[in-house]
Design an enzyme around this catalytic site. Structure first.
Site, PDB file in Angstrom:
ATOM      1  N   ASP A  31       0.828  -1.185   0.142  1.00 38.59           N
ATOM      2  CA  ASP A  31       0.047  -0.030   0.048  1.00 38.59           C
ATOM      3  C   ASP A  31       0.783   1.501  -0.082  1.00 38.59           C
ATOM      4  O   ASP A  31       0.509   2.186   0.736  1.00 38.59           O
ATOM      5  CB  ASP A  31      -1.002   0.008   1.267  1.00 38.59           C
ATOM      6  CG  ASP A  31      -2.065  -1.146   1.301  1.00 38.59           C
ATOM      7  OD1 ASP A  31      -1.938  -2.134   0.366  1.00 38.59           O
ATOM      8  OD2 ASP A  31      -2.809  -1.198   2.287  1.00 38.59           O
ATOM      9  N   LYS A 136      -6.612  -4.588  -2.972  1.00 43.87           N
ATOM     10  CA  LYS A 136      -7.149  -5.473  -1.983  1.00 43.87           C
ATOM     11  C   LYS A 136      -8.352  -4.532  -1.296  1.00 43.87           C
ATOM     12  O   LYS A 136      -7.934  -3.278  -1.158  1.00 43.87           O
ATOM     13  CB  LYS A 136      -6.274  -5.776  -0.839  1.00 43.87           C
ATOM     14  CG  LYS A 136      -5.589  -4.663  -0.442  1.00 43.87           C
ATOM     15  CD  LYS A 136      -4.383  -5.598   0.417  1.00 43.87           C
ATOM     16  CE  LYS A 136      -3.362  -4.357   1.083  1.00 43.87           C
ATOM     17  NZ  LYS A 136      -4.104  -3.450   2.529  1.00 43.87           N
ATOM     18  N   CYS A 169      -1.885  -2.389   7.746  1.00 43.90           N
ATOM     19  CA  CYS A 169      -1.932  -3.082   6.716  1.00 43.90           C
ATOM     20  C   CYS A 169      -0.646  -4.206   6.843  1.00 43.90           C
ATOM     21  O   CYS A 169      -0.885  -5.349   6.299  1.00 43.90           O
ATOM     22  CB  CYS A 169      -2.052  -2.676   5.368  1.00 43.90           C
ATOM     23  SG  CYS A 169      -3.826  -1.756   5.321  1.00 43.90           S
TER      24      CYS A 169
END
Ligand code: TIU
Length: 238
Positions: A31, A136, A169
């Site tokens: 990310d 995701k 994350c």
């Protein structure tokens, strides 16, 4: 097997050093998106100082370049949602009091929506042609994605994990990976958090108790291992 397929590396890490077979090792960059690292994106709408994540970019870039040179499987992930928000649970959209909610228009396009400028990966770490990009909807990279199947297809057993944020994350993905049997080596300076104390504690949670979720290393140690001659270049198998 060829020599290249069996080449190993020894990575200095905590709680112990860890040996990897490079052909079974993937670099997973979580990310590193404009929505988290740049002003005007999702991270800032939540009230965070996004400049705190910048420290991870240069170390990630060095590890990414070395991984490419070594021929490692490289996986980039992006958190985000479909334009119709059909994969965004109301509980996620409605939570808290952000200045803009997921799906609202912002300076980099709609917040945390696939295809928008803010959803894309920062230029310094932009995926090369052919590298895997996992979109995701959740915090973990295995939830509702093909990541597990892709890693299995490539014979991967070890993940070098970088990205943001350490306690959200990155930690969620490491916990998912741990339960799926992967060895996770988290690179401390290649991760960052809006909360420096959460970054530190998030790393401690991984390496405590003999490495309850995995190992913690850093870019310097991984780069050294990648560029050092393999300690055990050959196996007995032909
Ligand atoms: N808010 C926060 O720290 N993180 C996230 O929402 N997503 C990721 O960590 N990628």
């Amino acid at each position: 097997m060829t020599q290249a397929q069996t080449e190993t590396g020894l990575i200095a890490a905590e709680p112990t050093d860890v040996e990897v077979v490079w052909s079974r090792t993937a670099l997973v960059i979580i990310d590193m998106q404009r929505d988290f690292l740049e002003p005007g994106g999702f991270g800032e709408t939540l009230g965070n100082d996004v400049s705190l994540l910048q420290s991870a970019v240069a170390p990630c870039q060095m590890v990414l370049q070395a991984a490419r040179a070594r021929g490692l499987l490289v996986v980039h992930t992006r958190e985000g949602h479909l334009p119709d928000l059909s994969d965004a649970p109301p509980a996620k959209i409605e939570r808290g009091a952000p200045s803009l909610r997921i799906g609202d228009p912002g300076p980099m396009g709609r917040i945390l929506i696939r295809g928008e400028a803010g959803h894309d990966i920062v230029p310094a770490l932009y995926p090369a042609a052919g590298e895997i990009v996992i979109d995701k909807p959740g915090k973990g990279a295995f939830y509702a994605t093909a990541l597990g199947d892709i890693l299995k297809t490539h014979g991967i057993d070890t993940l070098l994990v970088c990205g943001v944020t350490t306690e959200v994350c990155v930690n969620t993905t490491v916990r998912e990976a741990n339960d799926r049997g992967y060895r996770c080596i988290v690179l401390d300076d290649c991760c960052a958090s809006y909360f420096p104390q959460f970054h530190e504690i998030g790393l401690q949670m991984i390496k405590a108790q003999g490495g309850i979720f995995g190992w913690v290393s850093g870019s310097t140690a991984v780069l050294a291992a990648m560029t050092t001659a393999s300690p055990q270049p050959l196996t007995a198998s032909a």
